[in-house]
Design a protein around this motif. Structure first.
Motif, short mmCIF file in Angstrom:
data_model
loop_
_atom_site.label_atom_id
_atom_site.label_comp_id
_atom_site.label_asym_id
_atom_site.label_seq_id
_atom_site.Cartn_x
_atom_site.Cartn_y
_atom_site.Cartn_z
N TYR A 74 4.71 0.03 -9.96
CA TYR A 74 3.49 -0.64 -10.43
C TYR A 74 3.83 -1.83 -11.33
N ASP A 75 2.83 -2.69 -11.47
CA ASP A 75 2.93 -3.89 -12.31
C ASP A 75 2.43 -3.52 -13.71
N HIS A 76 3.33 -3.45 -14.67
CA HIS A 76 2.92 -3.01 -16.00
C HIS A 76 2.14 -4.08 -16.77
N HIS A 77 2.01 -5.27 -16.19
CA HIS A 77 1.22 -6.32 -16.84
C HIS A 77 -0.26 -6.22 -16.51
N VAL A 100 -0.94 -0.69 -8.81
CA VAL A 100 0.03 0.24 -8.23
C VAL A 100 0.32 -0.23 -6.81
N GLY A 101 1.56 -0.61 -6.56
CA GLY A 101 1.94 -1.12 -5.25
C GLY A 101 2.39 -0.03 -4.30
N TYR A 102 2.80 1.10 -4.86
CA TYR A 102 3.37 2.16 -4.03
C TYR A 102 3.24 3.47 -4.79
N ALA A 103 2.83 4.51 -4.09
CA ALA A 103 2.79 5.85 -4.68
C ALA A 103 2.92 6.85 -3.54
N GLU A 104 3.99 7.62 -3.55
CA GLU A 104 4.24 8.57 -2.47
C GLU A 104 4.58 9.94 -3.02
N CYS A 151 7.62 -1.70 -12.71
CA CYS A 151 8.21 -0.44 -13.17
C CYS A 151 8.22 0.54 -12.02
N LEU A 152 9.25 1.36 -11.99
CA LEU A 152 9.35 2.47 -11.06
C LEU A 152 9.24 3.73 -11.89
N GLU A 153 8.37 4.62 -11.49
CA GLU A 153 8.22 5.87 -12.23
C GLU A 153 8.30 7.02 -11.25
N ILE A 154 9.02 8.05 -11.64
CA ILE A 154 9.18 9.24 -10.82
C ILE A 154 8.64 10.43 -11.61
N ARG A 173 -4.98 9.57 -6.77
CA ARG A 173 -5.59 8.92 -7.94
C ARG A 173 -4.69 7.83 -8.48
N ILE A 174 -3.38 8.02 -8.40
CA ILE A 174 -2.43 6.98 -8.83
C ILE A 174 -2.46 5.82 -7.84
N GLN A 175 -2.40 6.14 -6.57
CA GLN A 175 -2.29 5.14 -5.51
C GLN A 175 -3.42 4.12 -5.51
N VAL A 176 -4.63 4.53 -5.86
CA VAL A 176 -5.78 3.62 -5.78
C VAL A 176 -5.95 2.73 -7.02
N LEU A 177 -5.14 2.95 -8.04
CA LEU A 177 -5.26 2.14 -9.24
C LEU A 177 -4.81 0.70 -8.99
N LYS A 178 -5.56 -0.25 -9.50
CA LYS A 178 -5.20 -1.66 -9.37
C LYS A 178 -3.86 -1.90 -10.08
#
Length: 151
Positions: free
Chosen positions: A66-69, A127-131, A101-104, A120-125
């Motif tokens: 995700y983009d932390h900005h 967030v480019g990737y959530a698997e 940022c990459l978060e695991i 819920r994570i994936q749909v947040l503005k």
């Protein structure tokens, strides 16, 4: 696969170009034959959260980039993680660059709840990737209450 398990032979039809690409891929991955590669693909497909029972207990990871900005995104992610604290065992946060940022999240719980968290994570503005990636947990074979020692 146990030694006593019976192997079943079956045929698969594929276009020539697809099987040539597949053979190149499995050779690079170190497989000596198609059968073992197909067995591994099948095992992997059976471990996707979408193919599991919603009430099945699993362990796994949610990997996100995700983009932390993006305004308030880090705070929103932290609040969401607190909301699902019972399912999150551990987290790792890595700064990929100035912006990303990459978060695991290491997770354990019912497929339904873990999939809900991932969605819920994936749909947040921002967030480019959530698997979500999971594996079965043998509820009968292990318990946090079972005493054990570490050597």
């Amino acid at each position: 696969m146990s030694e006593k398990e019976t192997l079943v032979r079956f045929g698969i039809s594929m276009p020539q170009s697809l099987i040539e690409q597949y053979d190149r891929l499995i050779a690079i991955q170190g497989y000596s034959n198609r059968s073992e590669a197909i067995r591994d693909l099948t095992r992997k497909a059976l471990l996707t959260s979408s193919s599991m029972q919603l009430d099945e207990t699993v362990a796994g990871t949610i990997v996100m980039v995700y983009d932390h900005h993006i305004s308030d995104l880090p705070i929103t992610l932290m609040e969401l993680q607190h909301e699902y604290h019972h399912a999150i065992i551990s987290t790792m946060h890595i700064h990929l660059n100035h912006q990303q940022c990459l978060e695991i999240l290491v997770v354990r719980g019912k497929v339904e709840k873990l999939r809900e968290l991932q969605q819920r994570i994936q749909v947040l503005k921002g967030v480019g990737y959530a698997e979500l990636s999971v594996t079965h947990v043998d509820e009968h074979g292990s318990s946090h209450e079972h005493p054990h020692t570490h050597a």
